[in-house]
Structures are given as structure tokens and as C-alpha cells.
Design a protein around this motif. Sequence first.
Motif, PDB file in Angstrom:
ATOM      1  N   LEU A  56      -2.428  -8.946  -7.404  1.00  0.00           N
ATOM      2  CA  LEU A  56      -2.068  -9.182  -8.140  1.00  0.00           C
ATOM      3  C   LEU A  56      -1.167  -8.014  -9.411  1.00  0.00           C
ATOM      4  O   LEU A  56      -0.379  -8.607  -9.945  1.00  0.00           O
ATOM      5  N   ASP A  57      -2.182  -7.226  -8.685  1.00  0.00           N
ATOM      6  CA  ASP A  57      -1.510  -6.039  -9.628  1.00  0.00           C
ATOM      7  C   ASP A  57      -0.430  -5.182  -9.455  1.00  0.00           C
ATOM      8  O   ASP A  57       0.515  -5.700 -10.550  1.00  0.00           O
ATOM      9  N   LYS A  58      -0.195  -4.877  -8.191  1.00  0.00           N
ATOM     10  CA  LYS A  58       1.209  -4.970  -7.354  1.00  0.00           C
ATOM     11  C   LYS A  58       1.966  -5.709  -7.927  1.00  0.00           C
ATOM     12  O   LYS A  58       3.656  -5.199  -8.172  1.00  0.00           O
ATOM     13  N   ARG A  59       2.503  -7.036  -7.499  1.00  0.00           N
ATOM     14  CA  ARG A  59       3.445  -7.935  -8.254  1.00  0.00           C
ATOM     15  C   ARG A  59       3.665  -8.156 -10.154  1.00  0.00           C
ATOM     16  O   ARG A  59       4.688  -8.479  -9.899  1.00  0.00           O
ATOM     17  N   TRP A  60       2.429  -8.554 -10.194  1.00  0.00           N
ATOM     18  CA  TRP A  60       2.418  -9.455 -11.741  1.00  0.00           C
ATOM     19  C   TRP A  60       2.135  -8.014 -12.947  1.00  0.00           C
ATOM     20  O   TRP A  60       2.467  -8.216 -13.800  1.00  0.00           O
ATOM     21  N   ILE A  61       2.005  -6.752 -12.554  1.00  0.00           N
ATOM     22  CA  ILE A  61       1.411  -5.394 -13.361  1.00  0.00           C
ATOM     23  C   ILE A  61       1.844  -4.955 -13.272  1.00  0.00           C
ATOM     24  O   ILE A  61       3.067  -4.119 -14.464  1.00  0.00           O
ATOM     25  N   PHE A  62       2.802  -4.071 -12.319  1.00  0.00           N
ATOM     26  CA  PHE A  62       3.520  -2.930 -11.638  1.00  0.00           C
ATOM     27  C   PHE A  62       4.791  -3.122 -11.074  1.00  0.00           C
ATOM     28  O   PHE A  62       5.742  -1.861 -11.022  1.00  0.00           O
ATOM     29  N   TYR A  63       5.096  -4.726 -11.324  1.00  0.00           N
ATOM     30  CA  TYR A  63       6.732  -5.315 -10.413  1.00  0.00           C
ATOM     31  C   TYR A  63       7.067  -4.583  -8.941  1.00  0.00           C
ATOM     32  O   TYR A  63       8.202  -4.314  -9.405  1.00  0.00           O
ATOM     33  N   ASP A  64       5.609  -4.101  -8.265  1.00  0.00           N
ATOM     34  CA  ASP A  64       6.005  -3.165  -7.559  1.00  0.00           C
ATOM     35  C   ASP A  64       6.459  -4.490  -6.622  1.00  0.00           C
ATOM     36  O   ASP A  64       5.671  -5.130  -6.069  1.00  0.00           O
ATOM     37  N   THR A  65       8.162  -4.582  -5.223  1.00  0.00           N
ATOM     38  CA  THR A  65       8.292  -5.488  -5.172  1.00  0.00           C
ATOM     39  C   THR A  65       8.751  -5.060  -3.302  1.00  0.00           C
ATOM     40  O   THR A  65       9.444  -4.976  -2.533  1.00  0.00           O
ATOM     41  N   ALA A  66       8.248  -3.297  -3.338  1.00  0.00           N
ATOM     42  CA  ALA A  66       8.698  -3.054  -1.890  1.00  0.00           C
ATOM     43  C   ALA A  66       7.691  -4.169  -1.257  1.00  0.00           C
ATOM     44  O   ALA A  66       6.749  -4.815  -1.543  1.00  0.00           O
ATOM     45  N   THR A  67       7.698  -4.037   0.525  1.00  0.00           N
ATOM     46  CA  THR A  67       7.580  -4.779   1.789  1.00  0.00           C
ATOM     47  C   THR A  67       6.861  -4.359   2.318  1.00  0.00           C
ATOM     48  O   THR A  67       7.708  -3.268   2.871  1.00  0.00           O
ATOM     49  N   GLY A  68       6.418  -4.611   3.738  1.00  0.00           N
ATOM     50  CA  GLY A  68       5.619  -4.138   4.514  1.00  0.00           C
ATOM     51  C   GLY A  68       4.920  -3.531   4.767  1.00  0.00           C
ATOM     52  O   GLY A  68       4.485  -3.345   4.185  1.00  0.00           O
ATOM     53  N   VAL A  69       4.325  -3.951   6.336  1.00  0.00           N
ATOM     54  CA  VAL A  69       3.294  -3.002   6.552  1.00  0.00           C
ATOM     55  C   VAL A  69       2.904  -1.534   5.883  1.00  0.00           C
ATOM     56  O   VAL A  69       2.012  -0.960   5.292  1.00  0.00           O
ATOM     57  N   GLU A  70       4.138  -0.227   6.499  1.00  0.00           N
ATOM     58  CA  GLU A  70       3.647   1.145   5.921  1.00  0.00           C
ATOM     59  C   GLU A  70       3.675   0.709   4.345  1.00  0.00           C
ATOM     60  O   GLU A  70       2.641   1.855   3.842  1.00  0.00           O
ATOM     61  N   ALA A  71       4.777   0.663   3.533  1.00  0.00           N
ATOM     62  CA  ALA A  71       4.788   0.586   2.228  1.00  0.00           C
ATOM     63  C   ALA A  71       3.777  -0.132   1.878  1.00  0.00           C
ATOM     64  O   ALA A  71       2.936   0.121   0.644  1.00  0.00           O
ATOM     65  N   HIS A  72       2.715  -1.251   2.552  1.00  0.00           N
ATOM     66  CA  HIS A  72       1.508  -1.724   1.090  1.00  0.00           C
ATOM     67  C   HIS A  72       0.542  -1.139   1.960  1.00  0.00           C
ATOM     68  O   HIS A  72      -0.702  -0.431   1.193  1.00  0.00           O
ATOM     69  N   GLY A  73       0.675   0.140   3.825  1.00  0.00           N
ATOM     70  CA  GLY A  73      -0.218   0.235   3.685  1.00  0.00           C
ATOM     71  C   GLY A  73      -0.754   1.185   3.139  1.00  0.00           C
ATOM     72  O   GLY A  73      -1.789   2.126   2.603  1.00  0.00           O
ATOM     73  N   LYS A  74       0.394   2.269   2.635  1.00  0.00           N
ATOM     74  CA  LYS A  74       0.221   3.775   1.602  1.00  0.00           C
ATOM     75  C   LYS A  74       0.363   3.692   0.172  1.00  0.00           C
ATOM     76  O   LYS A  74      -0.850   3.809  -0.051  1.00  0.00           O
ATOM     77  N   LYS A  75      -0.029   1.895  -0.372  1.00  0.00           N
ATOM     78  CA  LYS A  75       0.260   1.847  -1.651  1.00  0.00           C
ATOM     79  C   LYS A  75      -1.473   1.328  -1.824  1.00  0.00           C
ATOM     80  O   LYS A  75      -2.295   1.824  -2.904  1.00  0.00           O
ATOM     81  N   PHE A  76      -1.750   0.288  -0.712  1.00  0.00           N
ATOM     82  CA  PHE A  76      -3.698   0.077  -0.536  1.00  0.00           C
ATOM     83  C   PHE A  76      -4.153   1.676  -0.653  1.00  0.00           C
ATOM     84  O   PHE A  76      -5.548   1.337  -0.628  1.00  0.00           O
ATOM     85  N   ALA A  77      -3.503   2.268   0.036  1.00  0.00           N
ATOM     86  CA  ALA A  77      -4.421   3.247   0.476  1.00  0.00           C
ATOM     87  C   ALA A  77      -4.965   4.405  -0.542  1.00  0.00           C
ATOM     88  O   ALA A  77      -5.831   4.204  -1.361  1.00  0.00           O
ATOM     89  N   LEU A  78      -3.834   4.326  -1.510  1.00  0.00           N
ATOM     90  CA  LEU A  78      -3.771   5.283  -2.729  1.00  0.00           C
ATOM     91  C   LEU A  78      -4.722   4.641  -3.930  1.00  0.00           C
ATOM     92  O   LEU A  78      -5.315   4.577  -4.371  1.00  0.00           O
ATOM     93  N   TYR A  79      -4.143   3.157  -3.842  1.00  0.00           N
ATOM     94  CA  TYR A  79      -4.812   2.114  -4.765  1.00  0.00           C
ATOM     95  C   TYR A  79      -6.348   2.161  -4.519  1.00  0.00           C
ATOM     96  O   TYR A  79      -7.611   2.517  -5.424  1.00  0.00           O
ATOM     97  N   THR A  80      -6.883   1.986  -3.098  1.00  0.00           N
ATOM     98  CA  THR A  80      -8.046   2.400  -2.896  1.00  0.00           C
ATOM     99  C   THR A  80      -8.936   3.332  -3.233  1.00  0.00           C
ATOM    100  O   THR A  80     -10.253   3.557  -3.875  1.00  0.00           O
TER     101      THR A  80
END
Length: 142
Positions: A56-80
Motif C-alpha cells: 500500500l505504501d509503495k504504490r499509494w503513499i510514495f507513488y513508487d512505480t518501480a517493478t521487478g524482483v530486483e527493485a522490490h527486493g531492494k526496497k522491501f529489504a530497506l523497508y523491513t
Amino acid sequence: MTLGSLVVRYSAFAVIATIANLAAQRVVLAINASALGFTAAVAVGTLVGLAIKYVLDKRWIFYDTATGVEAHGKKFALYTAMGVITTAIFWGAETAFWLIWHTDLMRELGAILGLAVGYVVKYQLDRRFVFAPAAAASKGGA
């Protein structure tokens, strides 16, 4: 997005994640209400809430439209990683309320209060460290 709409949207997402967190905890505690079950319930609830809030935050708060496993992996790791401190706030409050009152109602109140404080801190960390490039790009392009 105006500050008011940001607060409403972020708060709604926090409520959604909190409800999912507590629902997951109740499921685990219904299966095992021991001390080990409590530990598992807190962990499972945290993971469920974290995953929902990230999407929810990625898409609707920060408007981050990056896609793909690598982009999600890095961001989710930082988010965590940003959530480690805020999770300690949440777990500490929930556990303290449980240890003091030994009731599910007070445990859940502690969880709600801990999550509320944690989400305020988390937003600031995510804005600065996790989604800063996406947020800056969307502001510059708007």
C-alpha cells in the motif's frame, strides 16, 4: 497530495495493516495459546502487517512505480530494515500490556498503541531512506 489526504490515506493503510496483524495473531493464538504461541502470533502478525503495508505504501503513499524482483527486493529489504526499530516499539508496547494486565483486550490495546507510534516513526524513515528517490522524482515531474 495534500497533507490532509496523506494523513487520511496513511492512517487508513495503518488501520488495514493493524487489523490484518491482529487477525493473524488471533488465528495463531486460537491454535496455540501458550507462551510459544504468543511469540509465534506476534511474529506472524508482524509479517502479515508488514507485507500489506509495504504494498500500500509503495504504490499509494510514495507513488513508487518501480517493478521487478530486483527493485522490490531492494526496497522491501530497506523497508523491513527501517521497520526493525519501529517493530521493537510495537512489540515492546504489546508485550508490556500483556505482562501487566494478562488480558487479550489490553494486549491488543498495547499492540494498537505501539503500532500507532511505530507507524509515525516508520513514515519518516521510509520517506527519507526507502522511497526518497521515487518521491523526489514524482514531485519533480508533477
